[in-house]
Design a protein around this motif. Structure first.
Motif, mmCIF file in Angstrom:
data_model
loop_
_atom_site.group_PDB
_atom_site.id
_atom_site.type_symbol
_atom_site.label_atom_id
_atom_site.label_comp_id
_atom_site.label_asym_id
_atom_site.label_seq_id
_atom_site.Cartn_x
_atom_site.Cartn_y
_atom_site.Cartn_z
ATOM 1 N N PRO A 36 0.832 -1.209 0.000
ATOM 2 C CA PRO A 36 0.000 0.000 0.000
ATOM 3 C C PRO A 36 0.867 1.260 0.000
ATOM 4 O O PRO A 36 1.874 1.328 0.702
ATOM 5 C CB PRO A 36 -0.798 -0.118 1.297
ATOM 6 C CG PRO A 36 -0.792 -1.572 1.614
ATOM 7 C CD PRO A 36 0.518 -2.105 1.091
ATOM 8 N N GLY A 37 0.481 2.227 -0.810
ATOM 9 C CA GLY A 37 1.220 3.471 -0.885
ATOM 10 C C GLY A 37 2.427 3.431 -1.802
ATOM 11 O O GLY A 37 3.178 4.394 -1.873
ATOM 12 N N THR A 38 2.635 2.333 -2.516
ATOM 13 C CA THR A 38 3.761 2.206 -3.443
ATOM 14 C C THR A 38 3.220 2.107 -4.864
ATOM 15 O O THR A 38 2.202 1.470 -5.099
ATOM 16 C CB THR A 38 4.585 0.943 -3.136
ATOM 17 O OG1 THR A 38 5.065 1.031 -1.793
ATOM 18 C CG2 THR A 38 5.772 0.809 -4.082
ATOM 19 N N PHE A 39 3.882 2.773 -5.805
ATOM 20 C CA PHE A 39 3.494 2.660 -7.201
ATOM 21 C C PHE A 39 4.745 2.514 -8.055
ATOM 22 O O PHE A 39 5.848 2.842 -7.630
ATOM 23 C CB PHE A 39 2.661 3.866 -7.654
ATOM 24 C CG PHE A 39 3.394 5.178 -7.546
ATOM 25 C CD1 PHE A 39 4.140 5.672 -8.611
ATOM 26 C CD2 PHE A 39 3.327 5.932 -6.391
ATOM 27 C CE1 PHE A 39 4.814 6.875 -8.508
ATOM 28 C CE2 PHE A 39 3.985 7.147 -6.278
ATOM 29 C CZ PHE A 39 4.736 7.620 -7.350
ATOM 30 N N TYR A 40 4.556 1.981 -9.256
ATOM 31 C CA TYR A 40 5.650 1.782 -10.202
ATOM 32 C C TYR A 40 5.271 2.417 -11.531
ATOM 33 O O TYR A 40 4.179 2.197 -12.032
ATOM 34 C CB TYR A 40 5.927 0.287 -10.416
ATOM 35 C CG TYR A 40 6.361 -0.395 -9.146
ATOM 36 C CD1 TYR A 40 7.669 -0.294 -8.691
ATOM 37 C CD2 TYR A 40 5.466 -1.131 -8.390
ATOM 38 C CE1 TYR A 40 8.059 -0.907 -7.514
ATOM 39 C CE2 TYR A 40 5.845 -1.745 -7.223
ATOM 40 C CZ TYR A 40 7.150 -1.630 -6.792
ATOM 41 O OH TYR A 40 7.533 -2.238 -5.621
ATOM 42 N N LEU A 41 6.168 3.218 -12.077
ATOM 43 C CA LEU A 41 5.985 3.790 -13.414
ATOM 44 C C LEU A 41 6.877 2.990 -14.344
ATOM 45 O O LEU A 41 8.078 2.890 -14.127
ATOM 46 C CB LEU A 41 6.348 5.275 -13.407
ATOM 47 C CG LEU A 41 5.526 6.117 -12.420
ATOM 48 C CD1 LEU A 41 6.050 7.544 -12.363
ATOM 49 C CD2 LEU A 41 4.055 6.098 -12.780
ATOM 50 N N GLN A 42 6.276 2.391 -15.385
ATOM 51 C CA GLN A 42 6.998 1.423 -16.192
ATOM 52 C C GLN A 42 7.578 1.983 -17.476
ATOM 53 O O GLN A 42 8.393 1.339 -18.103
ATOM 54 C CB GLN A 42 6.084 0.255 -16.494
ATOM 55 C CG GLN A 42 5.494 -0.246 -15.200
ATOM 56 C CD GLN A 42 5.206 -1.703 -15.179
ATOM 57 O OE1 GLN A 42 5.603 -2.438 -16.040
ATOM 58 N NE2 GLN A 42 4.514 -2.123 -14.161
ATOM 59 N N ASP A 43 7.147 3.163 -17.873
ATOM 60 C CA ASP A 43 7.777 3.839 -19.005
ATOM 61 C C ASP A 43 7.515 5.330 -18.870
ATOM 62 O O ASP A 43 6.788 5.767 -17.982
ATOM 63 C CB ASP A 43 7.310 3.279 -20.359
ATOM 64 C CG ASP A 43 5.824 3.462 -20.606
ATOM 65 O OD1 ASP A 43 5.303 4.573 -20.391
ATOM 66 O OD2 ASP A 43 5.188 2.483 -21.024
ATOM 67 N N SER A 44 8.098 6.105 -19.741
ATOM 68 C CA SER A 44 8.057 7.559 -19.599
ATOM 69 C C SER A 44 6.665 8.154 -19.766
ATOM 70 O O SER A 44 6.422 9.281 -19.359
ATOM 71 C CB SER A 44 9.026 8.192 -20.593
ATOM 72 O OG SER A 44 10.334 7.743 -20.288
ATOM 73 N N SER A 45 5.732 7.402 -20.357
ATOM 74 C CA SER A 45 4.374 7.921 -20.538
ATOM 75 C C SER A 45 3.412 7.411 -19.463
ATOM 76 O O SER A 45 2.241 7.773 -19.462
ATOM 77 C CB SER A 45 3.851 7.538 -21.928
ATOM 78 O OG SER A 45 3.768 6.129 -22.044
ATOM 79 N N ASP A 46 3.884 6.596 -18.539
ATOM 80 C CA ASP A 46 3.051 6.057 -17.471
ATOM 81 C C ASP A 46 2.680 7.168 -16.491
ATOM 82 O O ASP A 46 3.489 8.057 -16.210
ATOM 83 C CB ASP A 46 3.817 4.953 -16.741
ATOM 84 C CG ASP A 46 2.929 3.818 -16.277
ATOM 85 O OD1 ASP A 46 1.697 3.931 -16.432
ATOM 86 O OD2 ASP A 46 3.465 2.834 -15.770
ATOM 87 N N VAL A 47 1.457 7.111 -15.944
ATOM 88 C CA VAL A 47 0.965 8.135 -15.015
ATOM 89 C C VAL A 47 0.318 7.457 -13.819
ATOM 90 O O VAL A 47 -0.465 6.521 -13.966
ATOM 91 C CB VAL A 47 -0.080 9.050 -15.697
ATOM 92 C CG1 VAL A 47 -0.610 10.087 -14.720
ATOM 93 C CG2 VAL A 47 0.485 9.714 -16.922
ATOM 94 N N GLU A 48 0.627 7.931 -12.626
ATOM 95 C CA GLU A 48 -0.051 7.502 -11.401
ATOM 96 C C GLU A 48 -1.019 8.622 -11.026
ATOM 97 O O GLU A 48 -0.600 9.773 -10.866
ATOM 98 C CB GLU A 48 0.951 7.267 -10.280
ATOM 99 C CG GLU A 48 0.343 6.851 -8.978
ATOM 100 C CD GLU A 48 -0.163 5.411 -8.970
ATOM 101 O OE1 GLU A 48 -0.915 5.085 -8.038
ATOM 102 O OE2 GLU A 48 0.175 4.629 -9.869
#
Length: 124
Positions: A36-48
């Protein structure tokens, strides 16, 4: 033909993946199994995206490590945070605290191919 012995497989949810000394999930499953509270951006266009019904106190942190890098870590990438019409860049290893209702987080620079960027958030 690939033949796996039972000891070479690890059951994770409904997915069977080869076991390793350190559990490394496929990139597609990283967000699903993230704490919980962790996110991963997998490429330069990814958005959280974080959207709330009222203004909240938020803390977003950019990790210094790239969690799926093999070998020496590539140059760390920070985060760009857009919130309620404003924008802020957070350098790797740093955090930013602010009040907002609508938040989007993207990589501040281009991510190397196949590398994920890890970030965390805390909302009060």
């Amino acid at each position: 033909m690939n033949v796996f012995k039972l000891r070479d497989l690890l059951l994770v949810g409904a997915f069977i993946i080869p076991s390793t000394s350190a559990l490394a999930l496929p990139d597609e499953l990283a967000d699903f199994y993230a704490p919980p509270g962790t996110f991963y951006l997998q490429d330069s266009s990814d958005v959280e995206l974080l959207d709330y019904s009222r203004v909240r106190d938020v803390r977003v942190c950019a990790s210094r490590k790239m969690p799926n890098a093999v070998g020496p870590d590539p140059k760390p990438v920070g985060l760009t945070i857009k919130y309620d019409g404003r924008e802020r860049t957070v350098r790797p290893g740093n955090c930013f605290m602010f009040e907002a209702k609508n938040i989007s987080v993207t990589p501040a620079d281009t991510l190397p191919d196949g590398i994920m960027l890890e970030g965390t958030y805390d909302v009060r």
